[in-house]
Design a protein around this motif. Structure first.
Motif, PDB file in Angstrom:
ATOM      1  N   LEU A 104       0.836  -1.207   0.000  1.00 27.25           N
ATOM      2  CA  LEU A 104       0.000   0.000   0.000  1.00 27.25           C
ATOM      3  C   LEU A 104       0.871   1.257   0.000  1.00 27.25           C
ATOM      4  CD1 LEU A 104      -2.849  -0.995   2.501  1.00 27.25           C
ATOM      5  CD2 LEU A 104      -3.043  -0.663   0.026  1.00 27.25           C
ATOM      6  N   LEU A 105       1.943   1.217   0.801  1.00 22.32           N
ATOM      7  CA  LEU A 105       2.861   2.356   0.846  1.00 22.32           C
ATOM      8  C   LEU A 105       3.502   2.593  -0.519  1.00 22.32           C
ATOM      9  CD1 LEU A 105       4.158   4.480   2.686  1.00 22.32           C
ATOM     10  CD2 LEU A 105       5.976   2.835   3.184  1.00 22.32           C
ATOM     11  N   SER A 106       3.848   1.496  -1.198  1.00 23.09           N
ATOM     12  CA  SER A 106       4.444   1.605  -2.531  1.00 23.09           C
ATOM     13  C   SER A 106       3.467   2.219  -3.527  1.00 23.09           C
ATOM     14  CB  SER A 106       4.885   0.223  -3.004  1.00 23.09           C
ATOM     15  OG  SER A 106       5.429   0.292  -4.312  1.00 23.09           O
ATOM     16  N   VAL A 107       2.197   1.792  -3.433  1.00 27.05           N
ATOM     17  CA  VAL A 107       1.175   2.334  -4.333  1.00 27.05           C
ATOM     18  C   VAL A 107       0.966   3.821  -4.086  1.00 27.05           C
ATOM     19  CG1 VAL A 107      -1.283   2.286  -4.905  1.00 27.05           C
ATOM     20  CG2 VAL A 107      -0.011   0.143  -4.686  1.00 27.05           C
ATOM     21  N   LEU A 108       0.829   4.203  -2.812  1.00 24.10           N
ATOM     22  CA  LEU A 108       0.618   5.613  -2.472  1.00 24.10           C
ATOM     23  C   LEU A 108       1.814   6.472  -2.898  1.00 24.10           C
ATOM     24  CD1 LEU A 108      -1.000   5.259   1.076  1.00 24.10           C
ATOM     25  CD2 LEU A 108      -2.144   5.878  -1.068  1.00 24.10           C
ATOM     26  N   ALA A 109       3.021   5.953  -2.680  1.00 20.75           N
ATOM     27  CA  ALA A 109       4.220   6.689  -3.082  1.00 20.75           C
ATOM     28  C   ALA A 109       4.285   6.824  -4.604  1.00 20.75           C
ATOM     29  CB  ALA A 109       5.468   5.987  -2.563  1.00 20.75           C
ATOM     30  N   ALA A 110       3.885   5.760  -5.318  1.00 22.02           N
ATOM     31  CA  ALA A 110       3.883   5.803  -6.783  1.00 22.02           C
ATOM     32  C   ALA A 110       2.889   6.841  -7.290  1.00 22.02           C
ATOM     33  CB  ALA A 110       3.547   4.423  -7.353  1.00 22.02           C
ATOM     34  N   VAL A 111       1.701   6.887  -6.652  1.00 23.67           N
ATOM     35  CA  VAL A 111       0.700   7.883  -7.036  1.00 23.67           C
ATOM     36  C   VAL A 111       1.234   9.293  -6.807  1.00 23.67           C
ATOM     37  CG1 VAL A 111      -1.567   8.841  -6.457  1.00 23.67           C
ATOM     38  CG2 VAL A 111      -1.283   6.365  -6.683  1.00 23.67           C
ATOM     39  N   GLY A 112       1.857   9.496  -5.637  1.00 24.67           N
ATOM     40  CA  GLY A 112       2.424  10.818  -5.345  1.00 24.67           C
ATOM     41  C   GLY A 112       3.509  11.208  -6.326  1.00 24.67           C
ATOM     42  N   ASN A 113       4.378  10.249  -6.661  1.00 23.60           N
ATOM     43  CA  ASN A 113       5.463  10.529  -7.615  1.00 23.60           C
ATOM     44  C   ASN A 113       4.915  10.836  -9.000  1.00 23.60           C
ATOM     45  OD1 ASN A 113       7.282   9.010  -9.866  1.00 23.60           O
ATOM     46  ND2 ASN A 113       8.561  10.144  -8.426  1.00 23.60           N
ATOM     47  N   VAL A 114       3.955  10.019  -9.466  1.00 21.28           N
ATOM     48  CA  VAL A 114       3.384  10.239 -10.802  1.00 21.28           C
ATOM     49  C   VAL A 114       2.674  11.590 -10.864  1.00 21.28           C
ATOM     50  CG1 VAL A 114       1.628   9.449 -12.425  1.00 21.28           C
ATOM     51  CG2 VAL A 114       3.167   7.808 -11.375  1.00 21.28           C
ATOM     52  N   PHE A 115       1.950  11.930  -9.803  1.00 26.36           N
ATOM     53  CA  PHE A 115       1.238  13.212  -9.786  1.00 26.36           C
ATOM     54  C   PHE A 115       2.217  14.385  -9.892  1.00 26.36           C
ATOM     55  CE2 PHE A 115      -0.254  16.862  -7.301  1.00 26.36           C
ATOM     56  CZ  PHE A 115      -1.406  17.183  -7.998  1.00 26.36           C
ATOM     57  N   LEU A 116       3.252  14.366  -9.063  1.00 30.23           N
ATOM     58  CA  LEU A 116       4.214  15.468  -9.080  1.00 30.23           C
ATOM     59  C   LEU A 116       5.026  15.481 -10.373  1.00 30.23           C
ATOM     60  CD1 LEU A 116       5.513  15.412  -5.390  1.00 30.23           C
ATOM     61  CD2 LEU A 116       3.990  17.091  -6.447  1.00 30.23           C
ATOM     62  N   ALA A 117       5.396  14.284 -10.860  1.00 27.21           N
ATOM     63  CA  ALA A 117       6.167  14.219 -12.107  1.00 27.21           C
ATOM     64  C   ALA A 117       5.347  14.737 -13.282  1.00 27.21           C
ATOM     65  CB  ALA A 117       6.618  12.787 -12.365  1.00 27.21           C
ATOM     66  N   ALA A 118       4.072  14.320 -13.355  1.00 27.24           N
ATOM     67  CA  ALA A 118       3.207  14.775 -14.451  1.00 27.24           C
ATOM     68  C   ALA A 118       2.965  16.278 -14.351  1.00 27.24           C
ATOM     69  CB  ALA A 118       1.881  14.022 -14.414  1.00 27.24           C
ATOM     70  N   ARG A 119       2.692  16.750 -13.154  1.00 34.42           N
ATOM     71  CA  ARG A 119       2.436  18.179 -12.955  1.00 34.42           C
ATOM     72  C   ARG A 119       3.667  19.016 -13.316  1.00 34.42           C
ATOM     73  NH1 ARG A 119      -1.309  21.075  -9.944  1.00 34.42           N
ATOM     74  NH2 ARG A 119      -0.577  23.099  -9.178  1.00 34.42           N
ATOM     75  N   THR A 120       4.829  18.550 -12.877  1.00 41.40           N
ATOM     76  CA  THR A 120       6.066  19.300 -13.127  1.00 41.40           C
ATOM     77  C   THR A 120       6.422  19.292 -14.610  1.00 41.40           C
ATOM     78  OG1 THR A 120       6.858  18.711 -10.920  1.00 41.40           O
ATOM     79  CG2 THR A 120       8.488  19.494 -12.504  1.00 41.40           C
ATOM     80  N   SER A 121       6.311  18.139 -15.262  1.00 39.28           N
ATOM     81  CA  SER A 121       6.674  18.055 -16.680  1.00 39.28           C
ATOM     82  C   SER A 121       5.712  18.866 -17.544  1.00 39.28           C
ATOM     83  CB  SER A 121       6.702  16.605 -17.142  1.00 39.28           C
ATOM     84  OG  SER A 121       5.433  15.994 -17.000  1.00 39.28           O
ATOM     85  N   GLN A 122       4.416  18.822 -17.207  1.00 36.42           N
ATOM     86  CA  GLN A 122       3.448  19.606 -17.976  1.00 36.42           C
ATOM     87  C   GLN A 122       3.653  21.101 -17.748  1.00 36.42           C
ATOM     88  OE1 GLN A 122       1.368  18.408 -20.308  1.00 36.42           O
ATOM     89  NE2 GLN A 122       2.345  16.439 -19.880  1.00 36.42           N
TER      90      GLN A 122
END
Length: 580
Positions: A63-81
């Motif tokens: 669960l921690l891995s999933v939540l961390a992955a969601v957080g990383n993808v959100f910030l990575a997508a937001r930053t790249s866009q």
């Protein structure tokens, strides 16, 4: 590429993505060890409570891995866009500030590619960097250490697998990277031909060159397609080869691991964990190689974007500009021995242009094709800068004014009538954003455009892209009206009556002369017709960039050979008297 990203990516978002990714990797690396513990200490010993307890830990880490992955993808997508948004804005802002010299250096089709496709390449690599580039090295190192702890002898397999994989990936990069770089220039070529085909579709049809243009586009399209097929075919080899290497590694680990288990040198759980770590190592290696393959393409895109952003404008405001007097009714314009040559040209486009005009005067410019008429009026709003001499407005060199103040004092109608998608009202308000409907109708009336606009939907009449739903003459009249909406010191009409019939031309100029506001302004008219310039207070005759005559119609008709030649080419016997 780092130079492009610097200042356009939030340091906090990047740090957050980095921390989330570390958390995700740590959680993922713990799962194989927990699996090994369940097998070794739970299953082997029949301890159900241990299995439940460690299983609960595994669920927590998952669960921690999933939540961390969601957080990383959100910030990575937001930053790249956000990076892409900033780059597009910066490129557009830079291009809008270009002088005509800069536009001559970079083709429009290439600017479009750089603003779209090149920015997307950088966005993709930014996203990849905040995901794969962080994950791969951490996962590779972490999984290697943990695999070594599980069994040192089995790690020797990686001494064979990883070099072979590295050689293969190196070969892929050797052939793929140049092809990726070539794709950007080939995209430029497609955009160029496609844009020319769209803007020149009427000419293409008129000369029945449809098949020729289709063949030209097809050749560029095929060139791009063949290049793309080659590069993606090469890249496609990575996945089956990677699968083969993974399968071979699994077979090797299972083969040697089984022997170690049989010799009681390694527990069964450790073999299961080792297999998982092996997959993580190989996947990390593959992700790292993918990053290194796509980075050169993004680097090429970054260099192309940086070329635009680093392109120094040849026309800039001075640190301490002068102010322009606000009295529009008492203006004076002076061209003082002006010379100009285009960038890279051997000969001057204009030589020793010298004349003056005051408020209430109309200056007409006439001459043969290529004589420098448009070049001359383009110097006035500083689309280009003079090479020698000076242009003064109200006694101030225009180079000492800000471009904003200078262009605020000039209303310019270019040769090509450009209209923007929207309504007639919105197009007219390009001249003055605060223009009232009454002022717009007045300008339309002077430009002889009120009749066909009133017959449609009035000021709410829709304008298609480029004014495609109007005829050439209607577009010119709307462009003239847009210029007249603006209250300026100088009105410049660059051959903007060329699509008008003689009657409309005459009526429009009569309306200009009769308007109380225009009567107190400087009017500059570039024209080809003697009839259009005959009533001007001052007529400038250009020939090969030189001012070969200036004066009134009567004076030039009597004494200027070039003006006489133009008259003779246009006026039939008896027409001269009509214009006298």
């Amino acid at each position: 590429m780092l130079k492009i990203a610097r200042g356009r990516m939030s340091i906090w978002a990047v740090t957050g993505a980095f921390l989330f990714m570390i958390l995700q990797v740590i959680s993922s690396l713990n799962l194989p060890s927990l699996t090994a513990n369940i097998v070794n200490n739970g299953v082997a010993k029949g301890d159900i409570n241990y299995i439940w307890r460690v299983g609960a830990e595994m669920v927590g880490f998952a669960l921690l891995s999933v939540l961390a992955a969601v957080g990383n993808v959100f910030l990575a997508a937001r930053t790249s866009q956000h990076l892409g948004q900033q780059l597009r804005s910066d490129i557009y802002r830079k291009v809008i500030g270009f002088s005509n010299d800069e536009f001559d250096q970079v083709e429009t089709s290439s600017l479009i590619t750089r603003t779209t496709n090149d920015v997307v390449q950088i966005q993709n690599v930014a996203m990849m960097a905040l995901r794969m580039m962080i994950m791969a090295p951490i996962m590779l190192i972490g999984a290697s250490v943990l695999a070594y702890n599980k069994n040192q002898r089995l790690t020797m397999i990686f001494l064979i697998v990883l070099p072979v994989l590295a050689i293969f990936i190196g070969l892929v990069m050797r052939f793929a990277v140049p092809l990726f770089r070539a794709m950007q220039s080939k995209t430029d070529r497609i955009n160029l031909i496609f844009r020319e085909g769209l803007t020149g579709v009427r000419v293409i049809r008129a000369f029945r060159r449809d098949k020729f243009e289709q063949t030209r586009f097809e050749a560029a399209n095929q060139d791009y397609t063949h290049n793309a097929i080659k590069v993606f075919s090469i890249m496609a080899l990575m996945f089956p080869i990677m699968t083969l290497m993974m399968s071979a590694t699994n077979v090797g680990i299972t083969w040697f691991g089984a022997k170690l288990i049989a010799d009681f040198s390694m527990p069964v759980g450790n073999l299961i964990a080792f297999l998982t770590y092996a997959m993580q190592i190989l996947m990390s290696f593959m992700m790292l190689s993918m990053v290194f393959v796509f980075i050169p393409r993004a680097q090429a895109s970054a260099l192309r974007i940086q070329e635009v952003l680093a392109l120094d404008s040849t026309i800039n405001d001075k640190p301490e500009p002068k102010a322009l007097p606000a009295d529009l009714d008492h203006s004076e314009l002076n061209f003082q021995h002006v010379d100009y040559r285009y960038r890279g040209a051997e000969n001057r486009a204009l030589t020793d242009i010298d004349f003056s005009a005051k408020s209430g005067q109309t200056v007409a410019i006439i001459g043969g094709t290529g004589s420098g008429k448009t070049s001359l009026v383009s110097l006035l709003p500083r689309f280009y800068d003079v090479e020698a001499g000076s242009i003064r407005l109200n006694g101030t060199d225009i180079r000492d004014l800000t471009q904003h103040d200078l262009r605020q004092a000039i209303s310019f109608v270019p040769q090509t009538a450009i209209l923007f998608t929207g309504t007639v009202r919105e197009n007219m308000q390009y001249g003055d954003p605060n223009a009232t409907d009454e002022a717009i109708w007045h300008a339309l009336k002077i430009a002889r455009a009120d009749d066909f606009i009133a017959a449609d939907a009035g000021l709410d009449t829709h304008v298609e892209q480029g004014g495609g739903n109007f005829s050439g003459g209607q577009r010119q009249r709307l462009a003239i009206a847009r210029a007249l909406v603006k209250d300026a010191a100088v009105y410049v009409f660059d051959d903007s009556f060329s699509a008008l019939d003689f009657k409309t031309d005459s009526q429009l100029r009569a309306e200009l002369r009769a308007d109380s506001r225009i009567q107190n302004r400087i009017v500059i008219i570039v024209a080809q017709r003697i009839a259009t310039v005959a009533d001007a207070d001052l007529i400038l005759v250009l020939d090969n960039g030189k001012l070969v005559g200036k004066g009134t119609h009567e004076a030039l008709k009597a004494h200027n050979a070039v003006y006489q030649e133009i008259m003779a080419s246009q006026l039939k016997e008896g027409e001269e008297a009509q214009h006298e």
